[in-house]
Write an enzyme that holds these catalytic residues in place. Structure first.
Site, short mmCIF file in Angstrom:
data_model
loop_
_atom_site.label_atom_id
_atom_site.label_comp_id
_atom_site.label_asym_id
_atom_site.label_seq_id
_atom_site.Cartn_x
_atom_site.Cartn_y
_atom_site.Cartn_z
N THR A 134 47.58 51.07 34.45
CA THR A 134 47.33 49.80 34.78
C THR A 134 47.99 49.00 35.17
OG1 THR A 134 46.47 49.72 32.32
CG2 THR A 134 47.62 47.40 33.40
N GLU A 177 46.27 42.17 43.45
CA GLU A 177 46.82 41.30 42.78
C GLU A 177 46.97 41.06 44.59
OE1 GLU A 177 50.38 38.97 41.09
OE2 GLU A 177 51.54 40.93 41.22
N HIS A 182 41.93 46.48 31.11
CA HIS A 182 41.82 47.69 31.67
C HIS A 182 40.79 48.62 31.07
CE1 HIS A 182 44.26 51.43 34.47
NE2 HIS A 182 42.52 51.20 34.49
#
Length: 125
Positions: free
Chosen positions: A34, A42, A68
């Site tokens: 994750t 990002e 996730h």
């Protein structure tokens, strides 16, 4: 074009051993960790707006919501897309979506960033 909703970018990755939960310390299974999914997401947000910022400006992350949803084993290709959905002054809100090469939805989320002056931001350290 200026910063406006609709700007988007995609990042296509292949899950490497370095990206696994085991390697990044977020679990004990050999699938996309994750923290790495978040990092790629990002990166997509940065890519979406980078060319539209004024010289000397950058954006920094301030808030993350990430689900996730499915595992991605080593060797799997995953496309992570970011779309700018809201601009509120210096605040930027992105919608995140990650889908593997088989069409499985790997993750969804929302990332907020703020546009800052790079030198002033770094001077605050």
């Amino acid at each position: 074009m200026r910063l406006a909703p609709g700007l988007r970018a995609e990042v296509l990755i292949m899950v490497e051993r370095e990206d696994t939960a085991i390697r990044v310390g977020s679990g004990d299974v050999p699938v996309l960790g994750t923290p790495r999914l978040l990092s790629f997401a990002e990166g997509a947000t940065v890519k979406a707006v980078q060319q539209y910022l004024d010289p000397g400006q950058t954006s920094v992350g301030t808030k993350v919501e990430l689900e996730h949803l499915a595992p991605s084993p080593v060797g799997m290709h995953v496309e992570i897309s970011a779309e700018l959905t809201e601009v509120d002054g210096r605040r930027l809100v992105f919608s995140i979506r990650a889908v593997d090469k088989t069409g499985v939805l790997v993750g969804v989320g929302r990332i907020e960033r703020v546009v800052v002056d790079r030198q002033r931001f770094l001077a605050r350290q």
